[in-house]
Design a protein around this motif. Structure first.
Motif, PDB file in Angstrom:
ATOM      1  N   UNK A 218       0.827  -1.206   0.000  1.00 29.25           N
ATOM      2  CA  UNK A 218       0.000   0.000   0.000  1.00 29.25           C
ATOM      3  C   UNK A 218       0.861   1.256   0.000  1.00 29.25           C
ATOM      4  N   UNK A 219       1.909   1.263   0.832  1.00 31.65           N
ATOM      5  CA  UNK A 219       2.815   2.424   0.881  1.00 31.65           C
ATOM      6  C   UNK A 219       3.466   2.647  -0.483  1.00 31.65           C
ATOM      7  N   UNK A 220       3.863   1.573  -1.130  1.00 37.15           N
ATOM      8  CA  UNK A 220       4.488   1.684  -2.451  1.00 37.15           C
ATOM      9  C   UNK A 220       3.511   2.272  -3.468  1.00 37.15           C
ATOM     10  N   UNK A 221       2.284   1.771  -3.478  1.00 37.35           N
ATOM     11  CA  UNK A 221       1.288   2.255  -4.431  1.00 37.35           C
ATOM     12  C   UNK A 221       0.928   3.714  -4.162  1.00 37.35           C
ATOM     13  N   UNK A 222       0.788   4.072  -2.887  1.00 32.74           N
ATOM     14  CA  UNK A 222       0.480   5.459  -2.535  1.00 32.74           C
ATOM     15  C   UNK A 222       1.581   6.393  -3.010  1.00 32.74           C
ATOM     16  N   UNK A 223       2.825   6.030  -2.749  1.00 30.94           N
ATOM     17  CA  UNK A 223       3.958   6.873  -3.147  1.00 30.94           C
ATOM     18  C   UNK A 223       3.997   7.053  -4.657  1.00 30.94           C
ATOM     19  N   UNK A 224       3.747   5.975  -5.397  1.00 30.67           N
ATOM     20  CA  UNK A 224       3.786   6.066  -6.860  1.00 30.67           C
ATOM     21  C   UNK A 224       2.655   6.932  -7.386  1.00 30.67           C
ATOM     22  N   UNK A 225       1.480   6.860  -6.756  1.00 30.84           N
ATOM     23  CA  UNK A 225       0.359   7.686  -7.186  1.00 30.84           C
ATOM     24  C   UNK A 225       0.578   9.157  -6.846  1.00 30.84           C
ATOM     25  N   UNK A 226       1.145   9.440  -5.668  1.00 31.29           N
ATOM     26  CA  UNK A 226       1.324  10.828  -5.240  1.00 31.29           C
ATOM     27  C   UNK A 226       2.479  11.531  -5.942  1.00 31.29           C
ATOM     28  N   UNK A 227       3.379  10.765  -6.544  1.00 31.07           N
ATOM     29  CA  UNK A 227       4.470  11.374  -7.314  1.00 31.07           C
ATOM     30  C   UNK A 227       4.210  11.335  -8.806  1.00 31.07           C
ATOM     31  N   UNK A 228       3.097  10.725  -9.216  1.00 37.40           N
ATOM     32  CA  UNK A 228       2.727  10.705 -10.624  1.00 37.40           C
ATOM     33  C   UNK A 228       3.293   9.549 -11.421  1.00 37.40           C
ATOM     34  N   UNK A 229       3.951   8.591 -10.762  1.00 39.65           N
ATOM     35  CA  UNK A 229       4.490   7.440 -11.488  1.00 39.65           C
ATOM     36  C   UNK A 229       3.375   6.506 -11.944  1.00 39.65           C
ATOM     37  N   UNK A 230       2.287   6.463 -11.166  1.00 40.83           N
ATOM     38  CA  UNK A 230       1.084   5.727 -11.533  1.00 40.83           C
ATOM     39  C   UNK A 230      -0.107   6.665 -11.358  1.00 40.83           C
ATOM     40  N   UNK A 231      -1.155   6.448 -12.143  1.00 39.04           N
ATOM     41  CA  UNK A 231      -2.372   7.224 -11.943  1.00 39.04           C
ATOM     42  C   UNK A 231      -3.070   6.732 -10.683  1.00 39.04           C
ATOM     43  N   UNK A 232      -3.796   7.621 -10.025  1.00 45.21           N
ATOM     44  CA  UNK A 232      -4.511   7.227  -8.816  1.00 45.21           C
ATOM     45  C   UNK A 232      -5.547   6.156  -9.127  1.00 45.21           C
ATOM     46  N   UNK A 233      -6.192   6.267 -10.294  1.00 43.53           N
ATOM     47  CA  UNK A 233      -7.211   5.286 -10.645  1.00 43.53           C
ATOM     48  C   UNK A 233      -6.633   3.886 -10.854  1.00 43.53           C
ATOM     49  N   UNK A 234      -5.340   3.823 -11.167  1.00 43.05           N
ATOM     50  CA  UNK A 234      -4.694   2.519 -11.345  1.00 43.05           C
ATOM     51  C   UNK A 234      -4.460   1.803 -10.025  1.00 43.05           C
ATOM     52  N   UNK A 235      -4.411   2.556  -8.923  1.00 40.28           N
ATOM     53  CA  UNK A 235      -4.073   1.938  -7.637  1.00 40.28           C
ATOM     54  C   UNK A 235      -5.213   1.962  -6.628  1.00 40.28           C
TER      55      UNK A 235
END
Length: 214
Positions: A36-53
């Protein structure tokens, strides 16, 4: 006189030092928490879209009504120093205050009430539970579960201008795209991609107070 007529505030890592869904994931064990921490960090930095996680995280945590109430208390325990006082001063000065978050409404609304923000000024993702308090699902139609959702919600609100948005993630930075001024809040976490796009950098709510009410 205030520099801004409206202020839009994020919750996780801004009004409070925790990330709500990550906090819930910790209750599911270390593997779930780390993911969860990994996915949150990637979404908040723009590496992944929020909808993807978003759905992945919710499927993993499936919070009960009791856990949402516990999260509301955790938000309060870990609140940003000076947040409650600054909100009171801004409200007294006539500034329109809104909380716009990709977090969970049932946990955020009690925290917002403690901060002095009314429920109608809270915009977040709703969770459904059954009569026994068991998790049923989340509002998959909410724009706030998407990367551009905060800008969509703020635009719909038609707030008095000028508007200042305050937050730590790229979802907060997106509000700048609809004409708002953006202040990156780094009191809990600093995300370089967010700081680079910001109009202002603030590390505390005392600094926010001085930015809005010089």
């Amino acid at each position: 006189m205030s520099r801004f007529r409206s202020v839009v505030l994020d919750v996780d890592s801004t009004l409070s030092g925790i990330e709500g869904i990550d906090w819930l994931a910790e209750r599911r064990g270390p593997e779930c928490a780390a993911r969860s921490v990994e996915l949150t960090a990637q979404a908040m930095t723009g590496l992944l879209s929020l909808e993807a996680v978003y759905g992945l995280r919710m499927d993993a945590v499936r919070p009960s009504a009791g856990e949402l109430a516990a999260l509301a208390l955790a938000y309060r325990v870990h609140h940003a120093t000076g947040a409650r006082e600054t909100i009171a001063k801004l409200a007294a000065a006539g500034v329109t205050l809104q909380i716009v978050s990709g977090g969970l409404r049932e946990a955020i609304e009690p925290f917002a009430a403690w901060l002095g923000v009314a429920g109608e000024a809270v915009h977040a993702v709703s969770i459904a539970t059954d009569a026994e308090g068991n998790y049923v699902g989340w509002d998959t139609t909410s724009p706030l579960a998407t990367s551009a959702g905060k800008s969509v919600v703020v635009q719909r609100l038609r707030l008095p201008e000028p508007v200042l948005a305050v937050g730590d993630g790229v979802t907060d930075l997106a509000i700048r795209g609809i004409g708002a001024t953006f202040a990156a809040f780094t009191g809990f976490v600093r995300r370089d991609a967010v700081v680079r796009g910001a109009d202002h950098l603030i590390t505390s709510f005392d600094e926010l107070h001085r930015l809005v009410l010089p």
